[in-house]
Motif scaffolding. Structure first.
Motif, mmCIF file in Angstrom:
data_model
loop_
_atom_site.group_PDB
_atom_site.id
_atom_site.type_symbol
_atom_site.label_atom_id
_atom_site.label_comp_id
_atom_site.label_asym_id
_atom_site.label_seq_id
_atom_site.Cartn_x
_atom_site.Cartn_y
_atom_site.Cartn_z
ATOM 1 N N LYS A 140 0.952 -1.200 -0.004
ATOM 2 C CA LYS A 140 -0.188 -0.134 -0.038
ATOM 3 C C LYS A 140 0.804 1.323 -0.001
ATOM 4 O O LYS A 140 0.346 2.274 -0.638
ATOM 5 N N LYS A 141 1.850 1.319 0.940
ATOM 6 C CA LYS A 141 2.899 2.348 0.924
ATOM 7 C C LYS A 141 3.606 2.515 -0.449
ATOM 8 O O LYS A 141 3.680 3.639 -0.860
ATOM 9 N N SER A 142 3.971 1.463 -1.321
ATOM 10 C CA SER A 142 4.333 1.540 -2.400
ATOM 11 C C SER A 142 3.632 2.460 -3.342
ATOM 12 O O SER A 142 4.040 3.054 -4.043
ATOM 13 N N GLU B 144 3.191 6.183 -2.598
ATOM 14 C CA GLU B 144 4.528 6.965 -3.295
ATOM 15 C C GLU B 144 5.105 6.586 -4.591
ATOM 16 O O GLU B 144 5.857 7.201 -4.998
ATOM 17 N N PRO C 122 9.184 2.446 -1.097
ATOM 18 C CA PRO C 122 8.675 3.455 -0.123
ATOM 19 C C PRO C 122 10.206 3.644 0.736
ATOM 20 O O PRO C 122 10.204 4.384 2.038
#
Length: 88
Positions: A35-37, A40, A44
């Motif tokens: 999700k963070k990838s 961003e 990340p």
């Protein structure tokens, strides 16, 4: 959806222990990473190859190991040394 990954068993165990201490499962931690990838639009964290030391750096390291270096008590003394070295 299910994803199958090939991971070194020791790495998997260390990661599971780490995330368990954080109150997370390995699956939840991987989902957080994904999700963070996406948020961003890339990995990340900074990914880079360790830069190899050049010839001058390796030579300087060897000189330090051999005790071939100067010490200065003040910045002024260091600046004077550099200025004198340029003149010679």
């Amino acid at each position: 959806m299910q994803i199958n990954l090939k991971i070194d068993s020791e790495l998997k165990k260390e990661a599971q222990d780490l995330y368990a201490d954080l109150g997370l499962s390995l699956s939840t931690a991987i989902t957080m990473f994904l999700k963070k990838s996406v948020m961003e639009d890339g990995i990340p964290f900074k990914v880079q190859r360790k830069e190899a030391a050049n010839k001058d750096t390796l030579e300087a390291i060897q000189q330090i190991k051999n005790g071939e270096y100067k010490e200065f008590d003040t910045m002024e003394a260091f600046k004077n040394y550099l200025n004198n070295k340029k003149e010679h």
